[in-house]
Write an enzyme that holds these catalytic residues in place. Structure first.
Site, mmCIF file in Angstrom:
data_model
loop_
_atom_site.group_PDB
_atom_site.id
_atom_site.type_symbol
_atom_site.label_atom_id
_atom_site.label_comp_id
_atom_site.label_asym_id
_atom_site.label_seq_id
_atom_site.Cartn_x
_atom_site.Cartn_y
_atom_site.Cartn_z
ATOM 1 N N GLU A 182 0.921 -0.767 0.252
ATOM 2 C CA GLU A 182 -0.407 0.343 0.091
ATOM 3 C C GLU A 182 1.405 1.108 0.251
ATOM 4 O OE1 GLU A 182 -3.285 -1.339 2.751
ATOM 5 O OE2 GLU A 182 -2.142 -0.289 3.637
ATOM 6 N N GLU A 221 -11.503 -0.839 10.135
ATOM 7 C CA GLU A 221 -10.845 0.123 10.263
ATOM 8 C C GLU A 221 -10.032 0.254 10.065
ATOM 9 O OE1 GLU A 221 -8.129 -2.817 13.944
ATOM 10 O OE2 GLU A 221 -7.285 -2.138 11.760
ATOM 11 N N ASN A 277 -11.908 -6.860 12.044
ATOM 12 C CA ASN A 277 -12.015 -7.530 12.932
ATOM 13 C C ASN A 277 -13.141 -8.327 13.173
ATOM 14 O OD1 ASN A 277 -9.552 -7.119 13.450
ATOM 15 N ND2 ASN A 277 -9.962 -4.633 14.501
ATOM 16 N N ARG A 291 -14.876 -9.103 15.860
ATOM 17 C CA ARG A 291 -14.904 -10.008 17.228
ATOM 18 C C ARG A 291 -15.386 -8.658 17.673
ATOM 19 N NH1 ARG A 291 -9.262 -8.379 16.950
ATOM 20 N NH2 ARG A 291 -9.015 -6.683 17.501
ATOM 21 N N VAL A 299 -11.716 -4.629 22.399
ATOM 22 C CA VAL A 299 -11.395 -4.016 24.025
ATOM 23 C C VAL A 299 -12.600 -2.564 23.770
ATOM 24 C CG1 VAL A 299 -9.728 -3.365 25.043
ATOM 25 C CG2 VAL A 299 -9.460 -4.861 24.348
HETATM 26 C C1 MV4 Z 1 -0.530 1.611 7.820
HETATM 27 C C2 MV4 Z 1 0.342 2.832 8.297
HETATM 28 C C3 MV4 Z 1 0.655 3.923 7.325
HETATM 29 N N1 MV4 Z 1 0.744 3.883 6.131
HETATM 30 N N2 MV4 Z 1 -1.080 1.700 6.781
HETATM 31 C C4 MV4 Z 1 -0.388 -0.692 11.970
HETATM 32 C C5 MV4 Z 1 -1.610 -1.659 12.293
HETATM 33 C C6 MV4 Z 1 -2.327 -2.353 11.056
HETATM 34 N N3 MV4 Z 1 -3.551 -2.137 11.649
HETATM 35 C C7 MV4 Z 1 -1.799 -1.434 9.867
HETATM 36 N N4 MV4 Z 1 -1.035 -0.744 10.134
HETATM 37 C C8 MV4 Z 1 -0.431 0.669 9.927
HETATM 38 N N5 MV4 Z 1 -0.809 0.019 7.937
HETATM 39 C C9 MV4 Z 1 -0.312 1.935 4.987
HETATM 40 N N6 MV4 Z 1 -0.324 2.086 3.885
HETATM 41 C C10 MV4 Z 1 0.561 3.373 10.022
HETATM 42 C C11 MV4 Z 1 0.021 1.965 10.501
HETATM 43 C C12 MV4 Z 1 0.526 1.606 11.645
HETATM 44 C C13 MV4 Z 1 -0.626 2.080 12.543
HETATM 45 C C14 MV4 Z 1 -1.830 2.060 12.086
HETATM 46 C C15 MV4 Z 1 -2.988 1.518 13.570
HETATM 47 C C16 MV4 Z 1 -2.483 2.853 14.810
HETATM 48 C C17 MV4 Z 1 -1.316 3.005 14.861
HETATM 49 C C18 MV4 Z 1 -0.137 2.844 13.865
HETATM 50 C C19 MV4 Z 1 1.056 2.926 14.149
HETATM 51 C C20 MV4 Z 1 2.381 2.560 13.506
HETATM 52 C C21 MV4 Z 1 1.598 2.045 11.887
#
Ligand code: MV4
Length: 449
Positions: free
Chosen positions: A200, A275, A290, A292, A295
């Site tokens: 992505e 999300e 998700n 489920r 929390v």
């Molecule tokens: C990302 C991102 C930036 N750009 N995708 C981390 C958890 C997973 N559910 C997806 N995540 C991320 N995906 C793109 N294309 C940054 C994160 C990310 C993040 C996302 C949600 C909450 C906290 C985070 C902490 C670091 C990185």
């Protein structure tokens, strides 16, 4: 309606499910490990069965042991809570093979959403906005390079079997791509038994915003609005709120509508969370679903007045949405949740042991979900969440003030807790102004190193 439900979890969420059972007149059966003999979920359940030694793999994650308990207690249904077996499609299948209703979506849907690249493709087909990125699994490093050129650096490589932040690599330039592609692939293969990767566009300063939905077995899906979950460290959320200051009523309605249509088409059933990342232009992009109860579900309960766990049980029993909900969904006021962890507030290291003093706050607009009590022991084997403190207000400012006064009246002695960290977050001017993204904790309260 079910007569008896097995609660396949521990801690505060096991108690939360037991509360819902009691209000619905359903008998609740607890399972517990040898470390949890004196736990409140055992005490408040109608029956309790010991399923093994403390280690998760030998107790709460041991599918034969959990199913045996369900058979012995002769339950009609199993509620998995969150974590543990909640998103294990094989567990759900075994339960249903034994004629025990799994309170959650059908296993095929859990499996689809567990393969993050397939989930992304399904959302794209349905018209849910996704980030620019690869179309399908990356077949080779060469294909990864082609997509990265097309999308533009920086990009992020993610494991299709990962999720929740596991197995990701940020790639800032073409020169870094070969090594990071290799590393992501071998890490994913080792961790998940599946090396599939996708790509992505990388968003540098995203907010993490998620939508709560409920879907019945008759094709009806409703959105209960969003939760702002950007205040986290190392992918563990510390504070969540609803609504998000960044989501307009129009955007909330638009996303709610597209999600209702999409999840109905997919055949989604029960509670689910979708999300999104929000970029600096306040655009939302799907990242994961998700399957489920989460929390942080209480913040949605506070602003909608919908009991999400009771809703899950009613839906699993076949109820139609109009029997589950009292009327249309109305989001009113503001709610904030602090996840109080048993950990050192600056070093962030876990802090197990005996709680000597425990005084939870109460009063107007305050809710606590916890299984902790004075003289109770926090075992070292499980996660460090000891209480969820939730404050409701007519607006965000009232919710913040209420949370601050409640945190100040929360006494926990004998172990370290994250309460001082939560107090610092709530006192921060940028937090108060709603100016933050997922980098907030890392930048303001680095700790730990
Ligand atoms: C990302 C991102 C930036 N750009 N995708 C981390 C958890 C997973 N559910 C997806 N995540 C991320 N995906 C793109 N294309 C940054 C994160 C990310 C993040 C996302 C949600 C909450 C906290 C985070 C902490 C670091 C990185």
């Amino acid at each position: 309606m079910f007569k008896k439900i097995l609660v396949a979890n521990r801690g505060e969420i096991a108690l939360r499910v037991i509360c819902a059972c009691k209000e619905l007149g359903i008998r609740a059966v607890a399972i517990y490990s040898e470390a949890d003999r004196n736990s409140l979920h055992v005490r408040f359940a109608d029956e309790a069965i010991c399923i093994g030694p403390p280690q998760l793999s030998q107790s709460y994650l041991n599918i034969p042991a959990v199913i045996s308990a369900a058979e012995i207690a002769n339950v009609d249904a199993i509620h998995p809570g969150y974590g543990l077996l909640a998103e294990n499609a094989n567990f759900a299948e075994v339960a249903e093979t034994c004629n025990i209703k799994f309170i959650g979506p059908p296993p095929e849907v859990t499996r689809l959403m567990g393969e993050k690249e397939k989930a992304r493709a399904a959302m794209k087909r349905a018209g849910v906005p996704i980030l620019p990125g690869s179309d399908g699994i990356l077949a080779s490093e060469g294909e990864a390079r082609e997509w990265a050129r097309q999308v533009g650096f920086p990009v992020i490589i993610k494991a299709s079997a990962g999720g929740g932040g596991r197995g990701m690599r940020i790639v800032r330039s073409e020169a870094d791509l070969p090594a990071l592609f290799e590393a992501a692939q071998s890490e994913a293969a080792a961790a998940f038994g599946n090396g599939d990767l996708y790509m992505e566009k990388y968003i540098e300063r995203p907010r993490h915003i998620e939508f709560q939905v409920l879907a019945d077995e008759h094709g009806n899906v409703v959105s209960l609005g969003e939760r702002e979950c950007s205040i986290q460290r190392r992918h563990q959320k510390l504070l969540e709120e609803s609504p998000s200051t960044q989501v307009s009523p129009e955007l909330r309605a638009k996303i709610g509508e597209v999600l209702s249509r999409t999840l109905s088409d997919i055949g989604y059933i029960n509670a689910g969370t979708i999300e999104f990342l929000m970029d600096e232009d306040r655009k939302l992009y799907f990242i994961e679903m998700n399957t489920r109860i989460q929390v942080e579900h209480p913040v949605t309960e506070m602003v909608t007045d919908v009991d999400l766990v009771k809703s899950q049980i009613l839906i699993a029993a076949g109820a139609r949405m109009e029997e589950v909900l009292m009327g249309p969904i109305v989001n009113r006021g503001h709610a904030i949740e602090c996840r109080i962890n048993a950990e050192h507030p600056e070093k962030f290291t876990p802090s197990a042991g005996k709680i000597t003093t425990f005084h939870p706050p109460g009063g107007t607009g305050v809710r606590i979900d916890t299984a902790a009590y004075a003289e109770g022991v926090i075992p070292p084997y499980y996660d460090s969440l000891i209480a969820k403190l939730v404050a409701y207000g007519n607006d965000r400012e009232e919710a913040i003030r209420r949370m601050q006064r409640a945190l100040g009246m929360f006494i926990v002695e004998g172990i370290y807790t994250s309460i001082p960290l939560h107090q610092k977050i709530l006192a921060d001017a940028d937090f108060e102004a709603g100016r933050f993204d997922t980098n907030f904790i890392k930048e303001k309260f680095p700790g730990g190193k």
